[in-house]
Design a protein around this motif. Structure first.
Motif, PDB file in Angstrom:
ATOM      1  N   MET A 799       8.494  20.037   5.777  1.00  0.00           N
ATOM      2  CA  MET A 799       8.633  18.806   5.409  1.00  0.00           C
ATOM      3  C   MET A 799       8.883  18.625   3.992  1.00  0.00           C
ATOM      4  SD  MET A 799       7.552  18.043   8.485  1.00  0.00           S
ATOM      5  CE  MET A 799       6.524  16.272   8.154  1.00  0.00           C
ATOM      6  N   LEU A 800       9.291  16.836   3.778  1.00  0.00           N
ATOM      7  CA  LEU A 800       9.416  16.460   2.224  1.00  0.00           C
ATOM      8  C   LEU A 800       8.074  15.695   1.930  1.00  0.00           C
ATOM      9  CD1 LEU A 800      13.037  16.418   2.483  1.00  0.00           C
ATOM     10  CD2 LEU A 800      11.776  18.491   2.397  1.00  0.00           C
ATOM     11  N   PRO A 801       7.194  16.006   1.404  1.00  0.00           N
ATOM     12  CA  PRO A 801       6.168  15.253   1.108  1.00  0.00           C
ATOM     13  C   PRO A 801       7.047  14.636  -1.060  1.00  0.00           C
ATOM     14  CG  PRO A 801       5.436  17.124   0.015  1.00  0.00           C
ATOM     15  CD  PRO A 801       6.597  17.731   1.063  1.00  0.00           C
ATOM     16  N   GLY A 802       5.485  13.689  -0.865  1.00  0.00           N
ATOM     17  CA  GLY A 802       5.913  12.735  -2.320  1.00  0.00           C
ATOM     18  C   GLY A 802       7.479  11.575  -2.629  1.00  0.00           C
ATOM     19  N   LEU A 803       7.885  11.347  -1.071  1.00  0.00           N
ATOM     20  CA  LEU A 803       8.869  10.953  -1.964  1.00  0.00           C
ATOM     21  C   LEU A 803       8.662   9.563  -2.144  1.00  0.00           C
ATOM     22  CD1 LEU A 803      10.728  11.645   1.913  1.00  0.00           C
ATOM     23  CD2 LEU A 803      10.903  12.579  -0.707  1.00  0.00           C
ATOM     24  N   GLU A 804       9.733   8.269  -2.866  1.00  0.00           N
ATOM     25  CA  GLU A 804       8.993   7.324  -3.154  1.00  0.00           C
ATOM     26  C   GLU A 804       9.884   6.146  -2.064  1.00  0.00           C
ATOM     27  OE1 GLU A 804      10.861   6.184  -6.818  1.00  0.00           O
ATOM     28  OE2 GLU A 804       9.822   7.706  -7.977  1.00  0.00           O
ATOM     29  N   PRO A 805       9.052   5.480  -2.101  1.00  0.00           N
ATOM     30  CA  PRO A 805       9.238   4.235  -0.538  1.00  0.00           C
ATOM     31  C   PRO A 805      10.767   3.402  -0.812  1.00  0.00           C
ATOM     32  CG  PRO A 805       7.122   3.965  -0.839  1.00  0.00           C
ATOM     33  CD  PRO A 805       7.677   5.195  -2.431  1.00  0.00           C
ATOM     34  N   TYR A 806      11.224   3.038   0.034  1.00  0.00           N
ATOM     35  CA  TYR A 806      12.686   2.009  -0.880  1.00  0.00           C
ATOM     36  C   TYR A 806      13.463   2.139  -1.658  1.00  0.00           C
ATOM     37  CZ  TYR A 806      14.348  -1.757  -0.003  1.00  0.00           C
ATOM     38  OH  TYR A 806      15.692  -4.106   0.636  1.00  0.00           O
ATOM     39  N   THR A 832      14.180   5.790   2.283  1.00  0.00           N
ATOM     40  CA  THR A 832      12.723   5.667   2.699  1.00  0.00           C
ATOM     41  C   THR A 832      12.000   4.369   3.274  1.00  0.00           C
ATOM     42  OG1 THR A 832      12.555   5.972   0.829  1.00  0.00           O
ATOM     43  CG2 THR A 832      12.132   7.756   1.942  1.00  0.00           C
ATOM     44  N   PRO A 833      11.262   4.085   4.098  1.00  0.00           N
ATOM     45  CA  PRO A 833      11.455   2.202   4.502  1.00  0.00           C
ATOM     46  C   PRO A 833      10.327   2.489   3.096  1.00  0.00           C
ATOM     47  CG  PRO A 833      10.334   3.546   5.639  1.00  0.00           C
ATOM     48  CD  PRO A 833      11.415   4.612   4.898  1.00  0.00           C
ATOM     49  N   GLU A 834      10.474   0.248   3.403  1.00  0.00           N
ATOM     50  CA  GLU A 834       9.789  -0.367   2.115  1.00  0.00           C
ATOM     51  C   GLU A 834       8.212   0.577   2.609  1.00  0.00           C
ATOM     52  OE1 GLU A 834      10.154  -4.909   1.115  1.00  0.00           O
ATOM     53  OE2 GLU A 834      11.531  -4.011   3.048  1.00  0.00           O
ATOM     54  N   GLY A 835       7.450   0.091   1.091  1.00  0.00           N
ATOM     55  CA  GLY A 835       6.440   1.325   1.175  1.00  0.00           C
ATOM     56  C   GLY A 835       4.929  -0.517   0.268  1.00  0.00           C
ATOM     57  N   VAL A 836       3.827  -0.409   0.282  1.00  0.00           N
ATOM     58  CA  VAL A 836       3.120  -1.363  -0.031  1.00  0.00           C
ATOM     59  C   VAL A 836       3.501  -1.078  -1.996  1.00  0.00           C
ATOM     60  CG1 VAL A 836       1.453  -1.383   1.855  1.00  0.00           C
ATOM     61  CG2 VAL A 836       1.679  -0.160  -0.155  1.00  0.00           C
ATOM     62  N   PRO A 837       3.342  -2.215  -2.709  1.00  0.00           N
ATOM     63  CA  PRO A 837       3.949  -2.422  -4.065  1.00  0.00           C
ATOM     64  C   PRO A 837       2.675  -1.633  -4.837  1.00  0.00           C
ATOM     65  CG  PRO A 837       3.922  -4.028  -3.469  1.00  0.00           C
ATOM     66  CD  PRO A 837       3.468  -4.399  -1.983  1.00  0.00           C
ATOM     67  N   VAL A 919       5.683  -5.014   4.431  1.00  0.00           N
ATOM     68  CA  VAL A 919       4.431  -3.811   4.625  1.00  0.00           C
ATOM     69  C   VAL A 919       2.994  -4.160   5.001  1.00  0.00           C
ATOM     70  CG1 VAL A 919       3.986  -0.933   5.019  1.00  0.00           C
ATOM     71  CG2 VAL A 919       5.861  -2.457   4.451  1.00  0.00           C
ATOM     72  N   GLY A 920       2.617  -5.070   3.679  1.00  0.00           N
ATOM     73  CA  GLY A 920       1.339  -5.141   2.996  1.00  0.00           C
ATOM     74  C   GLY A 920       1.137  -5.913   1.798  1.00  0.00           C
ATOM     75  N   SER A 921      -0.285  -5.381   1.396  1.00  0.00           N
ATOM     76  CA  SER A 921      -0.887  -5.169  -0.406  1.00  0.00           C
ATOM     77  C   SER A 921      -0.851  -4.704  -0.737  1.00  0.00           C
ATOM     78  CB  SER A 921      -2.020  -6.388   0.342  1.00  0.00           C
ATOM     79  OG  SER A 921      -1.739  -7.761   0.675  1.00  0.00           O
ATOM     80  N   GLY A 922      -0.794  -4.173  -1.915  1.00  0.00           N
ATOM     81  CA  GLY A 922      -0.459  -3.288  -3.068  1.00  0.00           C
ATOM     82  C   GLY A 922      -1.711  -3.544  -3.436  1.00  0.00           C
ATOM     83  N   ASN A 923      -2.254  -2.216  -4.723  1.00  0.00           N
ATOM     84  CA  ASN A 923      -3.121  -2.342  -5.122  1.00  0.00           C
ATOM     85  C   ASN A 923      -4.007  -3.791  -5.614  1.00  0.00           C
ATOM     86  OD1 ASN A 923      -4.170  -0.106  -3.797  1.00  0.00           O
ATOM     87  ND2 ASN A 923      -3.234   1.089  -5.828  1.00  0.00           N
ATOM     88  N   GLN A 924      -4.161  -4.544  -5.530  1.00  0.00           N
ATOM     89  CA  GLN A 924      -5.058  -5.138  -6.996  1.00  0.00           C
ATOM     90  C   GLN A 924      -6.029  -5.415  -7.956  1.00  0.00           C
ATOM     91  OE1 GLN A 924      -8.538  -8.233  -4.199  1.00  0.00           O
ATOM     92  NE2 GLN A 924      -9.926  -6.272  -4.844  1.00  0.00           N
ATOM     93  N   ILE A 925      -5.831  -5.560  -9.133  1.00  0.00           N
ATOM     94  CA  ILE A 925      -6.228  -5.818 -10.564  1.00  0.00           C
ATOM     95  C   ILE A 925      -7.242  -7.167 -10.822  1.00  0.00           C
ATOM     96  CG2 ILE A 925      -4.454  -4.281 -11.627  1.00  0.00           C
ATOM     97  CD1 ILE A 925      -2.987  -7.289 -12.471  1.00  0.00           C
ATOM     98  N   THR A 926      -8.206  -7.268 -11.266  1.00  0.00           N
ATOM     99  CA  THR A 926      -9.567  -7.814 -11.452  1.00  0.00           C
ATOM    100  C   THR A 926      -9.655  -8.612 -13.002  1.00  0.00           C
ATOM    101  OG1 THR A 926     -10.598  -6.346 -11.084  1.00  0.00           O
ATOM    102  CG2 THR A 926     -10.338  -6.859  -9.629  1.00  0.00           C
ATOM    103  N   GLU A 927      -9.943  -9.206 -13.011  1.00  0.00           N
ATOM    104  CA  GLU A 927     -10.109  -9.884 -14.588  1.00  0.00           C
ATOM    105  C   GLU A 927     -10.912 -10.809 -14.059  1.00  0.00           C
ATOM    106  OE1 GLU A 927      -8.836  -9.164 -17.994  1.00  0.00           O
ATOM    107  OE2 GLU A 927      -8.412  -8.068 -17.295  1.00  0.00           O
ATOM    108  N   GLU A 928     -12.129 -11.192 -15.073  1.00  0.00           N
ATOM    109  CA  GLU A 928     -12.910 -12.483 -15.460  1.00  0.00           C
ATOM    110  C   GLU A 928     -13.027 -13.026 -16.425  1.00  0.00           C
ATOM    111  OE1 GLU A 928     -16.733 -11.218 -15.398  1.00  0.00           O
ATOM    112  OE2 GLU A 928     -16.252  -9.794 -13.523  1.00  0.00           O
TER     113      GLU A 928
END
Length: 1087
Positions: A799-806, A832-837, A919-928
């Motif tokens: 198995m080859l782990p830790g690949l970068e998407p797309y 590699t296929p697309e992943g979430v950003p 593929v979907g949504s990535g991690n969000q950042i927040t601000e006020e």
């Protein structure tokens, strides 16, 4: 019938019916001396017949009546075991009221409504055929009549007032009484004119069954069962008669006679009725057997007179009555045999002095020989009171002495001859304890020793065992057992007790005991503990080629007991000045037998050890040079590993100097190629540890052995080890490399293994080299270091782990041996296929206005695919950090800023921002961020605060409070005077004005009110429509001062509301602010 056996085997497993073999069998054994017969053996096939079909009517029973459910099982062989169950195969519960009789019927002393059911099922289990037969279910319906009539007991079984029972001697007697009645009767048993036999009487089935085991004639008599309840009793008498099948009084025994002798056979048996005695000769009734003039039958006795050899025969005695029979064979053997002695010749007997000696002389002969004993070969016959002569030929010397030792001769003679046998007697000295352990009183933490010095016969090997309180010594290293003593170190209170020394030999045992008392140590000055002084006076004795005895005298232990001695040695021949550990012994031991090696010049020294530490070494002992000898062992850790593709390097661990056992140590190195019919190649080398064989094929196995030798000869034949010549790099690369992409960060790679012959070394595994070529989203190339994964052994995937998407990747696979890596397989490209950003690189909020904010952001550092859009979510936050409704906006992927309009002024907002791929949504950042506050509103709030701090406002609030107090006083006075206050009419309806009515629905206090109480409130009032003041409206609202007044002031300042009990404050509702209002806000609610 089995060969060479009298066993008859009947096998119906391969066909045939058991019924064909039904009958009575008898075995006869015959030779020229006579015939013996066996008892009759009856064979009957087991039977488990089916239940006969019958129509079962439902049982309708009145409550309280008795009921019997009949089982009537089919007659089987052997009889079946009966039990009652329901449809769910659960046993029906039984009790004093409901129980199963010996005949299998189910008896109800009285029925109850819970007895109604339709699944009373009787089962018959035939154990021998392993079958169970089921009777049709029986239905019982109990109908109630009120009241239920109680009934006195009557017996359901047995019927009538008396019955009889016959049982055989030795069997189990079972008597049963089951009674009906309401309440349920209780059963009692008695024996008329006697007691029930103790230890053999048992009660079963709730005392309804009397059980007497192993019955005898004395158990005959009348047994009465009595059933009682509160209304009366019933009884039944069972007359028991115990009969007996025949049993032996004297069974005939084999008889050995000599020609001309007389003898008798006696056959006596008893039974009830008395058995008949009949005789047979060789299986034939004696009346028709061949006549024998020496034989006379007299009832249960046969008398033989002046028998001859032809009188030998087997006689059978048959004792029978109506309940059974006995058969016994007795062999009358007329023999003429010269004497024979069965005791082995020269048998040795050993006894302890002053104890009895028994010398055997087992013999056989017909007529019976006479036995005589002599001491010595030519001694006189033994007679006198100091000897006892037993009928079986044994000579007993009641008190053997040392002078009783010697040879004893046994002589057996009859008219047909004489024979003799010699046995040996040795009388040993007794074992004695010449110095016994003595009573000791020892202080706690001291050391105590018990002596047990013994004296024993020099030919006996004694063993000494020590016990504490008649049990084994504790498993504690403080207890040291020496040759003649027991020493206890560091004594504690639990060591208090009796200590016993037991001395055992093969012939005797002696013991002696002493008590140990442990006392507290008296106060003493501080003791100085130190290491022990070194031992001295080392002496070597008993010098042999491979051992020597070393002794020494311990030095002062310096208040800390010596726990052990360490013995070291110096080899002055090979390693002068270097001391090596030899062994160690307990601190109570001052001698030791040391094992030695040949060709070593030994010196010894001793070191004493206590809890403080080690002493200085003693002075060395004298030197002792052992003789040379062949080596005892060969080099260890022999290996064969090539350093180059064409050589074999053989290495080993050389023997140490003292292991050489003599001068001229060398090594014989031998090798040959494995699995090839080659002769051994050998070379003798000096005292080195390596030899290189050149010109070998690449990586082939070799058998290798290394043997030590010196000037005196060779060591034992060494064992062979397998080595390999040198490795070379693998020749070929793995083929058929395939990549299966599992997800955007993980892939699985497969390859075909390379042929082992091409590995040219030890296969260590495969290495997969893989690297990123480019990111498919940016199309930019950059140098990336290759990553390497190693897979041990002969694996064909990984198995080859830790690949970068797309992303686009390349890989190749190489085989690895001990020399290195082989050639790489052709590069394999995979994507590699697309992943979430990843989250956007930043989010900034600028240019706040009254109703807008400007948002700017950066694209994700790792898009991991093609961005499709951004998702913005935001919501307001109030002063208590509660979140408002959430608004979501989707933004095109090519945008990098946004102006949000129509926001509330002076409001804090929280923003959540993330990017999306297909593929979907990535991690969000927040601000006020906060919008700008309205200056006009800020001024109004300032004025309100200023008013709240003015003195006139404080005075106004005091006046309002005073007015409320006056109104309350007036209301109180008018109520006491009985005036027409709006609540007067309601008060008149209650005797106690302090008690207020309860609401029927929730139990809370009701309220007094009139029609005016339901008028709508003014628009400006903050009081809710349910006429309660919210708890959070004001921490010091006027309601809290009003003693239960729910109300407000009118526009002219007058008080309106109602007079009621104070209600609990309710929580805030709707969107009202959770901030506590200022006094100004409180006043504004009245205006």
């Amino acid at each position: 019938m089995k060969p060479n056996s009298g066993t008859l085997v009947i096998n119906i497993m391969n066909g045939g019916k058991a019924e064909a073999y039904e009958g009575v069998y008898q075995c006869t054994a015959r030779n020229e001396r006579g015939a013996a017969i066996s008892n009759n053996i009856v064979i009957r096939p087991s039977r488990s017949p089916l239940w006969t079909k019958e129509k079962l009517e439902p049982n309708q029973v009145r409550e309280g009546d008795s009921l019997v459910l009949h089982c009537r099982p089919p007659v089987g062989l052997p009889p079946p075991i009966i039990f009652w169950m329901d449809n769910a195969f659960q046993r029906l519960p039984q009790s004093e009221r409901v129980s199963q009789g010996l005949n299998g019927d189910l008896y109800f002393s009285n029925v109850q409504p819970e007895d109604t059911r339709e699944d009373y099922i009787c089962y018959a289990r035939f154990n021998h055929t392993q079958t169970i037969q089921q009777k049709q279910p029986i239905s019982v319906k109990v109908f109630s009549t009120k009241p239920v009539t109680e009934r006195q007991p009557i017996l359901l079984t047995p019927t009538g007032s008396t019955s009889t029972k016959v049982e055989l001697r030795g069997n189990v007697l079972l008597l049963e009484c089951i009674a009906a009645g309401l309440p349920t009767p209780v059963i009692h048993w008695i024996k008329e004119g006697g007691e029930l036999p103790a230890n053999r009487t048992f009660f079963e089935n709730f005392k309804k069954t009397l059980k007497i085991i192993d019955v005898s004639e004395a158990d005959s008599g009348n047994y009465k069962c009595i059933a009682r309840n509160i209304l009366g009793s019933a009884h039944h008498v069972i007359s028991v008669t115990v009969k007996a099948a025949p049993y032996w009084i004297t069974a005939p025994r084999n008889l050995v006679l000599s020609p001309g002798e007389d003898g008798t056979l006696i056959c006596r048996a008893n039974g009830n009725p008395k058995p008949n005695i009949s005789w047979l000769a060789n299986g034939v009734p004696i009346a028709i057997a061949p006549e024998d003039p020496s034989r006379k039958v007299d009832g249960d006795t046969i008398i033989f007179s002046h028998v001859q050899e032809r009188s030998s025969a087997v006689y059978q005695c048959n004792a029978s009555n109506e309940y059974g029979y006995l058969l016994a064979n007795a062999f009358v053997n007329v023999l003429a045999e010269p004497p024979r002695i069965l005791t082995p010749a020269n048998k040795l007997y050993q006894v302890i002095s002053d104890s009895p000696a028994l010398l055997d002389c087992a013999y056989f002969g017909s007529p019976k020989p006479e036995i005589e004993w002599f001491k010595g070969v030519k001694g006189s016959i033994l007679r006198g009171s100091e000897y006892v002569f037993h009928d079986n030929g044994t000579l007993e010397i009641p008190v053997a002495q040392k002078d009783s030792t010697g040879t004893y001769t046994c002589v057996a003679r009859n008219e047909l001859g004489k024979v003799q046998n010699e046995v040996q007697l040795e009388v040993k000295d007794p074992t004695m304890i010449i110095k016994q352990p003595e009573y000791k009183v020892i202080q706690r933490y001291g050391q105590v020793s018990f002596e047990c010095i013994i004296k024993h016969d020099s030919t006996l090997l004694p063993t000494v065992i020590w016990l504490k309180d008649n049990d084994e010594l504790p498993d504690d290293e403080r207890f040291l057992v020496g040759k003649d003593n027991l020493t206890i170190m560091n004594v504690t209170d639990k060591d208090d007790g009796t200590y016993t020394c037991i001395v055992n030999t093969t012939l005797d045992s002696v013991s002696a005991s002493a008590v140990l008392t442990v006392v507290a140590a008296p106060p003493t000055p501080a003791i100085i503990y130190a290491r022990p002084n070194p031992p001295f006076d080392l002496e070597l004795t008993g010098q042999l080629e491979r051992s020597v005895e070393l002794s020494w005298i311990p030095g002062d232990e310096n208040n800390s007991p010596i726990t052990n001695f360490v013995i070291e040695y110096e080899d002055g021949l090979h390693e002068p000045g270097v001391w090596h550990y030899q062994t160690e012994v307990p601190g109570t031991q001052t001698t030791v037998q040391l094992k030695l090696s040949p060709y070593v010049n030994y010196s010894f020294r001793v070191i004493a050890v206590n809890e403080i530490g080690r002493s200085q070494p003693s002075e060395p002992s004298e030197q002792y040079l052992t003789k040379s000898a062949n080596p005892d062992e060969n080099p260890s850790n022999v290996q064969g590993i090539g350093s180059e593709p064409d050589n074999l390097v053989i290495t080993w661990e050389s023997l140490k100097g003292f292991q050489s056992n003599g001068p001229g140590l060398q090594y014989k190195v031998s090798w040959r190629q494995k699995d090839v019919d080659d002769e051994w190649t050998s070379v003798i080398v000096a005292n080195v540890s390596k030899y290189i064989v050149s010109g070998t094929p690449t990586f082939v196995p070799y058998e290798i052995k290394v043997q030590a030798l010196n000037d005196l000869g060779y060591a034992p034949e060494p064992s062979e080890v397998i080595g390999h010549s040198g490795e070379d790099l693998p020749m070929v690369a793995p083929g058929n490399v395939q990549v299966h992409v599992i997800n955007s960060t993980l892939a699985k790679v497969h390859w075909d293994p390379v042929p082992l012959k091409t590995v040219r070394g030890h296969l260590q595994g495969y290495k997969v080299y893989y690297w990123k070529v480019q990111s498919l989203s940016r199309r930019s190339r950059r140098h990336v270091e290759k990553k390497i994964l190693t897979f041990r052994g002969n694996k064909t995937f990984g198995m080859l782990p830790g690949l970068e998407p797309y992303s686009s990747y390349k890989l190749n696979v190489r085989v690895v041996n001990g020399k290195g890596e082989g050639p790489a397989s052709p590069d394999k490209v995979f994507k590699t296929p697309e992943g979430v950003p990843s989250s956007p690189s930043f989010l900034k909020i600028t240019n706040p206005t009254l109703d807008s904010l400007t948002l700017e952001w950066g694209s994700p550092t790792h898009p991991n695919g093609v961005l499709t859009s951004y998702i913005l979510k935001f919501q307001p936050i109030n002063n208590t950090h509660e979140l408002g409704p959430l608004v979501e906006i989707r933004i095109p992927a090519n945008e990098s800023s946004l102006i949000l309009k129509n926001l509330n002024y002076s409001t804090r907002y929280k923003f959540y921002f993330n990017a999306q791929t297909s593929v979907g949504s990535g991690n969000q950042i927040t601000e006020e961020a906060v919008t700008i506050m309205d200056e006009g509103k800020m001024a109004m709030a300032s004025r309100q605060v200023d008013i709240a701090t003015q003195g006139w406002f404080i005075g106004l609030m005091c006046a309002v409070a005073l007015l409320i107090l006056i109104l309350l006083i007036v209301c109180f006075i008018r109520r006491n005077k009985g005036g027409k206050y709006p609540v007067k009419e309601k008060e008149d309806a209650h005797a106690d004005p302090e008690i207020q009515p309860m609401k029927e629905d929730d139990g809370t206090f009701g309220e007094y009110s009139d029609a005016e109480d339901h008028k709508p409130l003014k628009k400006g009032s903050r009081t809710p429509s349910d006429r309660t003041v919210k708890k959070e409206d004001s921490d010091d609202s006027l309601v809290d001062y009003g003693e239960g007044v729910n109300g407000q002031f009118n526009e002219d300042g007058s008080f309106i509301g109602q007079y009621s009990g104070k209600k609990e404050k309710e929580p805030a509702e709707g969107n009202e602010s959770s901030e506590a209002p200022s006094p100004v806000n409180a006043m504004n609610s009245f205006v």
